[in-house]
Design a protein around this motif. Sequence first.
Motif, PDB file in Angstrom:
ATOM      1  N   PRO A 116      43.557  26.822  42.030  1.00 22.03           N
ATOM      2  CA  PRO A 116      42.970  27.096  40.723  1.00 22.03           C
ATOM      3  C   PRO A 116      43.382  26.030  39.696  1.00 22.03           C
ATOM      4  O   PRO A 116      44.544  25.641  39.621  1.00 22.03           O
ATOM      5  CB  PRO A 116      43.543  28.465  40.365  1.00 22.03           C
ATOM      6  CG  PRO A 116      43.758  29.115  41.694  1.00 22.03           C
ATOM      7  CD  PRO A 116      44.256  28.001  42.571  1.00 22.03           C
ATOM      8  N   THR A 117      42.393  25.572  38.949  1.00 21.98           N
ATOM      9  CA  THR A 117      42.584  24.512  37.964  1.00 21.98           C
ATOM     10  C   THR A 117      41.736  24.833  36.742  1.00 21.98           C
ATOM     11  O   THR A 117      40.678  25.439  36.865  1.00 21.98           O
ATOM     12  CB  THR A 117      42.149  23.149  38.552  1.00 21.98           C
ATOM     13  OG1 THR A 117      42.816  22.958  39.808  1.00 21.98           O
ATOM     14  CG2 THR A 117      42.489  21.995  37.628  1.00 21.98           C
ATOM     15  N   ILE A 118      42.213  24.435  35.549  1.00 19.43           N
ATOM     16  CA  ILE A 118      41.475  24.684  34.311  1.00 19.43           C
ATOM     17  C   ILE A 118      41.347  23.382  33.527  1.00 19.43           C
ATOM     18  O   ILE A 118      42.312  22.632  33.385  1.00 19.43           O
ATOM     19  CB  ILE A 118      42.177  25.745  33.426  1.00 19.43           C
ATOM     20  CG1 ILE A 118      42.264  27.077  34.163  1.00 19.43           C
ATOM     21  CG2 ILE A 118      41.435  25.920  32.106  1.00 19.43           C
ATOM     22  CD1 ILE A 118      43.016  28.144  33.387  1.00 19.43           C
ATOM     23  N   TRP A 154      39.442  31.080  42.965  1.00 15.83           N
ATOM     24  CA  TRP A 154      38.918  31.775  44.137  1.00 15.83           C
ATOM     25  C   TRP A 154      37.741  32.652  43.754  1.00 15.83           C
ATOM     26  O   TRP A 154      37.751  33.303  42.705  1.00 15.83           O
ATOM     27  CB  TRP A 154      40.003  32.647  44.758  1.00 15.83           C
ATOM     28  CG  TRP A 154      41.167  31.842  45.234  1.00 15.83           C
ATOM     29  CD1 TRP A 154      41.178  30.959  46.293  1.00 15.83           C
ATOM     30  CD2 TRP A 154      42.470  31.812  44.685  1.00 15.83           C
ATOM     31  NE1 TRP A 154      42.413  30.406  46.424  1.00 15.83           N
ATOM     32  CE2 TRP A 154      43.233  30.907  45.442  1.00 15.83           C
ATOM     33  CE3 TRP A 154      43.076  32.461  43.622  1.00 15.83           C
ATOM     34  CZ2 TRP A 154      44.561  30.635  45.182  1.00 15.83           C
ATOM     35  CZ3 TRP A 154      44.413  32.193  43.358  1.00 15.83           C
ATOM     36  CH2 TRP A 154      45.125  31.297  44.133  1.00 15.83           C
ATOM     37  N   LYS A 155      36.747  32.689  44.613  1.00 11.04           N
ATOM     38  CA  LYS A 155      35.643  33.629  44.425  1.00 11.04           C
ATOM     39  C   LYS A 155      36.189  35.038  44.606  1.00 11.04           C
ATOM     40  O   LYS A 155      37.016  35.285  45.481  1.00 11.04           O
ATOM     41  CB  LYS A 155      34.542  33.398  45.457  1.00 11.04           C
ATOM     42  CG  LYS A 155      33.766  32.132  45.247  1.00 11.04           C
ATOM     43  CD  LYS A 155      32.674  32.020  46.296  1.00 11.04           C
ATOM     44  CE  LYS A 155      31.883  30.756  46.116  1.00 11.04           C
ATOM     45  NZ  LYS A 155      30.827  30.618  47.137  1.00 11.04           N
ATOM     46  N   ALA A 156      35.732  35.934  43.767  1.00 10.08           N
ATOM     47  CA  ALA A 156      36.121  37.327  43.922  1.00 10.08           C
ATOM     48  C   ALA A 156      35.479  37.885  45.191  1.00 10.08           C
ATOM     49  O   ALA A 156      34.343  37.545  45.521  1.00 10.08           O
ATOM     50  CB  ALA A 156      35.685  38.129  42.703  1.00 10.08           C
ATOM     51  N   GLU A 174      34.631  43.665  47.116  1.00  9.02           N
ATOM     52  CA  GLU A 174      35.249  44.862  46.538  1.00  9.02           C
ATOM     53  C   GLU A 174      35.563  44.647  45.063  1.00  9.02           C
ATOM     54  O   GLU A 174      35.328  45.525  44.233  1.00  9.02           O
ATOM     55  CB  GLU A 174      36.527  45.226  47.306  1.00  9.02           C
ATOM     56  CG  GLU A 174      37.281  46.400  46.722  1.00  9.02           C
ATOM     57  CD  GLU A 174      36.510  47.722  46.756  1.00  9.02           C
ATOM     58  OE1 GLU A 174      36.948  48.661  46.064  1.00  9.02           O
ATOM     59  OE2 GLU A 174      35.483  47.835  47.454  1.00  9.02           O
ATOM     60  N   THR A 175      36.066  43.483  44.704  1.00  9.51           N
ATOM     61  CA  THR A 175      36.367  43.174  43.307  1.00  9.51           C
ATOM     62  C   THR A 175      35.086  43.155  42.483  1.00  9.51           C
ATOM     63  O   THR A 175      35.038  43.705  41.378  1.00  9.51           O
ATOM     64  CB  THR A 175      37.100  41.827  43.192  1.00  9.51           C
ATOM     65  OG1 THR A 175      38.316  41.903  43.946  1.00  9.51           O
ATOM     66  CG2 THR A 175      37.406  41.479  41.748  1.00  9.51           C
ATOM     67  N   ILE A 176      34.038  42.557  43.009  1.00  7.57           N
ATOM     68  CA  ILE A 176      32.756  42.509  42.306  1.00  7.57           C
ATOM     69  C   ILE A 176      32.210  43.929  42.112  1.00  7.57           C
ATOM     70  O   ILE A 176      31.763  44.288  41.030  1.00  7.57           O
ATOM     71  CB  ILE A 176      31.749  41.616  43.052  1.00  7.57           C
ATOM     72  CG1 ILE A 176      32.229  40.158  43.005  1.00  7.57           C
ATOM     73  CG2 ILE A 176      30.347  41.756  42.464  1.00  7.57           C
ATOM     74  CD1 ILE A 176      31.451  39.218  43.901  1.00  7.57           C
ATOM     75  N   ARG A 177      32.305  44.752  43.154  1.00  6.67           N
ATOM     76  CA  ARG A 177      31.837  46.146  43.052  1.00  6.67           C
ATOM     77  C   ARG A 177      32.617  46.893  41.968  1.00  6.67           C
ATOM     78  O   ARG A 177      32.032  47.594  41.144  1.00  6.67           O
ATOM     79  CB  ARG A 177      31.975  46.861  44.399  1.00  6.67           C
ATOM     80  CG  ARG A 177      31.417  48.279  44.377  1.00  6.67           C
ATOM     81  CD  ARG A 177      31.743  49.050  45.648  1.00  6.67           C
ATOM     82  NE  ARG A 177      33.164  49.239  45.847  1.00  6.67           N
ATOM     83  CZ  ARG A 177      33.940  50.080  45.144  1.00  6.67           C
ATOM     84  NH1 ARG A 177      33.415  50.802  44.187  1.00  6.67           N
ATOM     85  NH2 ARG A 177      35.226  50.194  45.406  1.00  6.67           N
ATOM     86  N   THR A 180      28.820  33.336  38.993  1.00  7.06           N
ATOM     87  CA  THR A 180      29.688  33.871  40.041  1.00  7.06           C
ATOM     88  C   THR A 180      30.836  34.616  39.375  1.00  7.06           C
ATOM     89  O   THR A 180      31.029  34.520  38.165  1.00  7.06           O
ATOM     90  CB  THR A 180      30.220  32.753  40.973  1.00  7.06           C
ATOM     91  OG1 THR A 180      30.838  33.346  42.117  1.00  7.06           O
ATOM     92  CG2 THR A 180      31.215  31.852  40.260  1.00  7.06           C
ATOM     93  N   VAL A 181      31.580  35.369  40.143  1.00 12.96           N
ATOM     94  CA  VAL A 181      32.761  36.052  39.653  1.00 12.96           C
ATOM     95  C   VAL A 181      33.956  35.386  40.328  1.00 12.96           C
ATOM     96  O   VAL A 181      33.969  35.225  41.546  1.00 12.96           O
ATOM     97  CB  VAL A 181      32.723  37.564  39.991  1.00 12.96           C
ATOM     98  CG1 VAL A 181      33.996  38.251  39.564  1.00 12.96           C
ATOM     99  CG2 VAL A 181      31.507  38.211  39.348  1.00 12.96           C
ATOM    100  N   ILE A 182      34.942  34.980  39.529  1.00 13.12           N
ATOM    101  CA  ILE A 182      36.128  34.347  40.085  1.00 13.12           C
ATOM    102  C   ILE A 182      37.345  35.215  39.825  1.00 13.12           C
ATOM    103  O   ILE A 182      37.340  36.073  38.947  1.00 13.12           O
ATOM    104  CB  ILE A 182      36.364  32.935  39.502  1.00 13.12           C
ATOM    105  CG1 ILE A 182      36.623  32.995  37.991  1.00 13.12           C
ATOM    106  CG2 ILE A 182      35.219  32.012  39.829  1.00 13.12           C
ATOM    107  CD1 ILE A 182      37.125  31.708  37.415  1.00 13.12           C
TER     108      ILE A 182
END
Length: 88
Positions: A18-20, A34-36, A39-42, A62-64
Amino acid sequence: MTLKFLGIWPNTPDDGSPTIWLEERTGDLIIQSWKADEETIRQAQEAGSVPGHSTGVPDHETVIRLPADMLQFIPRPDSEANGGNSGT
């Protein structure tokens, strides 16, 4: 677009960390993480958002999952009054 490096996941291995970055002209954050998982998205969809807003994830988004120790690299606004859209 000019990006300024803000931080990388502490104790990172050589790749896939992970980088910002900060896009200096707009103030946007560019985040690699990381892509979620499904289960995390749900769970995020069940938790919801502002009333009447779709909880689906469009194809262009996308959800990260950002590790908590990466929050130290996110710039803070000068005032809490500049916070995000909480739907109120």
